[in-house]
Design an enzyme around this catalytic site. Structure first.
Site, PDB file in Angstrom:
ATOM      1  N   HIS A   1      -1.201  -0.106  -9.746  1.00 41.90           N
ATOM      2  CA  HIS A   1      -1.821  -1.065  -8.807  1.00 41.90           C
ATOM      3  C   HIS A   1      -2.303  -2.334  -9.528  1.00 41.90           C
ATOM      4  CE1 HIS A   1      -3.686  -1.176  -4.515  1.00 41.90           C
ATOM      5  NE2 HIS A   1      -3.425  -2.399  -4.941  1.00 41.90           N
TER       6      HIS A   1
ATOM      7  N   GLU B   1      -3.213   7.461  -4.158  1.00 40.15           N
ATOM      8  CA  GLU B   1      -3.740   6.857  -5.377  1.00 40.15           C
ATOM      9  C   GLU B   1      -5.058   7.520  -5.779  1.00 40.15           C
ATOM     10  OE1 GLU B   1      -2.132   2.488  -4.754  1.00 40.15           O
ATOM     11  OE2 GLU B   1      -4.086   2.430  -5.706  1.00 40.15           O
TER      12      GLU B   1
ATOM     13  N   ARG C   1       0.855  -1.180   0.000  1.00 41.49           N
ATOM     14  CA  ARG C   1       0.000   0.000   0.000  1.00 41.49           C
ATOM     15  C   ARG C   1       0.890   1.228   0.000  1.00 41.49           C
ATOM     16  NH1 ARG C   1      -3.351  -2.947  -1.246  1.00 41.49           N
ATOM     17  NH2 ARG C   1      -5.445  -3.319  -0.398  1.00 41.49           N
TER      18      ARG C   1
HETATM   19  C1  GLV Z   1      -4.724  -5.437  -3.537  1.00 41.39           C
HETATM   20  O1  GLV Z   1      -3.991  -4.493  -3.411  1.00 41.39           O
HETATM   21  C2  GLV Z   1      -5.262  -6.213  -2.471  1.00 41.39           C
HETATM   22  O2  GLV Z   1      -5.102  -5.845  -1.295  1.00 41.39           O
HETATM   23  O3  GLV Z   1      -5.897  -7.227  -2.772  1.00 41.39           O
END
Ligand code: GLV
Ligand code: GLV
Length: 305
Positions: free
Chosen positions: A270, A252, A223
């Site tokens: 992502h 983001e 993250r």
């Molecule tokens: C993606 O970033 C997830 O947490 O599945």
């Protein structure tokens, strides 16, 4: 029963949900804003949500007493105020396991793209600048016998470690509570796989970046806020570290503009779990959690605050 799906999900999962009740899904493929989200969840028994949806007490209030489960289609659940939901007897579930390999593949792919200058080489050819093979041309660095430091030794971290060992790397791990300074000092590659929590927010800050070797690189597929993105740009510009590859961003979908200018930075939007197979399994797992809870069983992947 009303089931709210906040954004388009694979059809196979919708089929399962439609067998349970009336499914609402937005027509447009975009993130709902917080007001739209609160409006649409009114009277819902289940909310199937995405990592960009902030699910807090105000959303639970808006849903009302019918709400039984919030199923996040993601392994990370920092977007959900779990205590606020648990205190209302609402289950929260995530999708662990099914995205482990896809995410580790992307993390390792980013590492290769960065150290072997794959994205940069692609940009060079597209610029149509003349080039020719020579022994000093666009040299990267090899991974063999280098040390990979993994912060967050969970399923994805260990899957990353397995890939690195197959490439001849030496792998060291550090958990969230262990001192990470030794790892940062030794690692040629630091890869982040810890969840975002108040403790891991800005885990990689200006100070941590100073501890890293000037030849080391940073990989982030967890993250964005685990890294202080402005401090990272400073460290790259000041040559305190050699490069970074990022799949996630602090704000983001925004990206720190200075990172976009640097050739020793590889960026992806992502995509950690973004394969057809994995996204289908994630949506199916979320639907199975909804099915379990709405038919009076225990959630398969309950998350506790
Ligand atoms: C993606 O970033 C997830 O947490 O599945
Ligand atoms: C490189 O292309 C080689 O043939 O060694």
């Amino acid at each position: 029963m009303r089931i709210v799906v906040t954004r388009r999900i694979p059809e196979a999962a919708l089929v399962e949900l439609r067998a349970l009740g009336e499914v609402w899904m937005p027509e447009e493929d975009r993130a709902l804003d917080p007001d739209e989200l609160r409006k649409t969840v009114a009277g819902a028994a289940a909310i199937v949500c995405m990592l960009h949806d902030r699910i807090d007490a105000s959303v639970a209030e808006a849903a009302g007493p019918s709400l039984r489960i919030v199923a996040n289609v993601a392994v990370g659940y920092d977007n959900i105020d779990v205590p606020a939901l648990t205190s209302r007897d609402v289950f929260v579930t995530n999708t662990p396991g099914v995205l482990t390999d896809a995410t580790a593949d992307l993390a390792f792919g980013l590492l290769l793209a960065l150290t072997r200058r794959i994205a940069e080489g692609d940009r060079l050819l597209r610029s149509r600048e003349p080039w020719s093979f020579h022994l000093g041309f666009m040299l990267g660095t090899g991974l063999q016998a280098k040390t990979l430091g993994i912060i967050g030794p969970g399923q994805i971290g260990r899957a990353m470690g397995k890939r690195a060992e197959a490439f001849g790397m030496h792998v060291v791990y550090s958990g969230r509570s262990e001192p990470k300074e030794d790892l940062l000092r030794r690692a040629d590659v630091v890869s982040l796989h810890c969840p975002l929590t108040p403790e891991t927010h800005h885990l990689i800050d200006a100070e941590a970046l100073k501890v890293m070797k000037p030849t080391a690189v940073l990989i982030n597929t967890t993250r964005g806020p685990v890294v202080d993105e402005a401090a990272l740009a400073d460290a790259l510009l000041g040559r305190e570290i050699a490069g970074a590859a990022l799949d996630v961003f602090e704000r983001e979908p925004e990206v720190e503009p200075r990172l976009l200018e640097l050739d020793n930075v590889v960026l992806t939007p992502h995509l950690g779990s973004a394969t057809v197979e994995t996204r289908t399994q994630m949506a199916l797992l979320a639907a199975e959690n909804v099915t379990a809870v709405l038919t009076g069983k225990e959630a398969i992947n309950p998350v506790r605050g």
